[in-house]
Design a protein around this motif. Structure first.
Motif, short mmCIF file in Angstrom:
data_model
loop_
_atom_site.label_atom_id
_atom_site.label_comp_id
_atom_site.label_asym_id
_atom_site.label_seq_id
_atom_site.Cartn_x
_atom_site.Cartn_y
_atom_site.Cartn_z
N ALA A 162 0.83 -1.21 0.00
CA ALA A 162 0.00 0.00 0.00
C ALA A 162 0.86 1.25 0.00
O ALA A 162 0.58 2.23 -0.71
CB ALA A 162 -0.93 0.00 1.21
N LEU A 163 1.95 1.23 0.78
CA LEU A 163 2.86 2.37 0.81
C LEU A 163 3.54 2.56 -0.55
O LEU A 163 3.71 3.69 -1.02
CB LEU A 163 3.91 2.17 1.90
N GLN A 164 3.92 1.45 -1.17
CA GLN A 164 4.54 1.54 -2.50
C GLN A 164 3.56 2.09 -3.53
O GLN A 164 3.95 2.90 -4.39
CB GLN A 164 5.03 0.16 -2.94
N ALA A 165 2.31 1.67 -3.46
CA ALA A 165 1.30 2.16 -4.41
C ALA A 165 1.09 3.65 -4.23
O ALA A 165 1.02 4.42 -5.22
CB ALA A 165 -0.01 1.40 -4.20
N TYR A 166 0.97 4.09 -2.98
CA TYR A 166 0.79 5.53 -2.71
C TYR A 166 2.00 6.33 -3.20
O TYR A 166 1.85 7.38 -3.82
CB TYR A 166 0.59 5.74 -1.21
#
Length: 211
Positions: free
Chosen positions: A87-91
């Protein structure tokens, strides 16, 4: 990963960087007269310099790639849950694309009114295609890490090309000259990784750590 496999990845990435840089460089020479340092009289010398730059870009791409693998390994240990890291990578990927467009928008007087949105969209499209292919040949968990590598890591590696030159302007040719081989080299490495490691869960192996 054995030394033999790493060496194969190393020299093939360098060769791919040099070849891509030569192709893009020749196109730049044909379309942008200011891109040639020594003019057509020094065409061979220009090609030699481009090949050397391509080798350096290939090595630089590999440094960024292994740096990301290290960060990925540490992050999976810190977050424990793979979906939090994804999720952090996507954001971060979405933010990086927006920030890239913002930076290019600030230099639109030098780049024109098309590059500031065409470049981020083009990078996103290529990254999406590479991510989809990676997911197809490995597993669906590889999609987000591949997008992150192709967008965020590539943008960081290509950051020097976004800086103004000696004349105070940002050059589209310089950006394309550096970004094109980086994109190709990063895509090549991420698509080949599972073959080198002998696993279909290369950068996205959360199950083994979180099970």
């Amino acid at each position: 990963m054995t030394i033999r496999k790493w060496f194969h990845l190393f020299w093939t990435t360098l060769a791919l960087g040099a070849a891509t840089t030569l192709i893009v460089g020749v196109l730049m020479l044909l379309t942008d007269k200011s891109f040639s340092v020594f003019g057509w009289s020094g065409f061979g010398f220009n090609l030699f310099n481009m090949m050397l730059v391509g080798l350096l870009i290939g090595a630089f791409s590999q440094m960024g790639f292994f740096a990301y693998l290290t960060v990925n390994y540490i992050a999976l240990s810190v977050f424990r849950k793979a979906y939090l890291w994804n999720a952090l990578q996507a954001y971060t990927t979405i933010f990086a694309l927006g920030f890239l467009g913002y930076i290019l928008y600030g230099a639109r007087e030098d780049l024109g009114n098309v590059v500031f949105w065409a470049l981020p969209l083009g990078l996103a499209a290529v990254s999406w295609a590479v991510g989809a292919w990676k997911s197809r040949i490995t597993n669906n968990h590889a999609f987000i890490p591949t997008l992150f590598l192709m967008v965020v890591v590539t943008a960081i590696e290509a950051w020097p090309s976004f800086q103004p030159g000696d004349d105070g302007s940002v050059s589209t040719s310089a950006i394309l000259f550096m970004m094109a081989p980086l994109v190709v080299c990063n895509a090549y490495q991420i698509l080949l990784l599972h073959r080198i490691t002998g696993s279909r869960k290369a950068v996205d192996a959360p199950e083994a750590k979180t099970a």
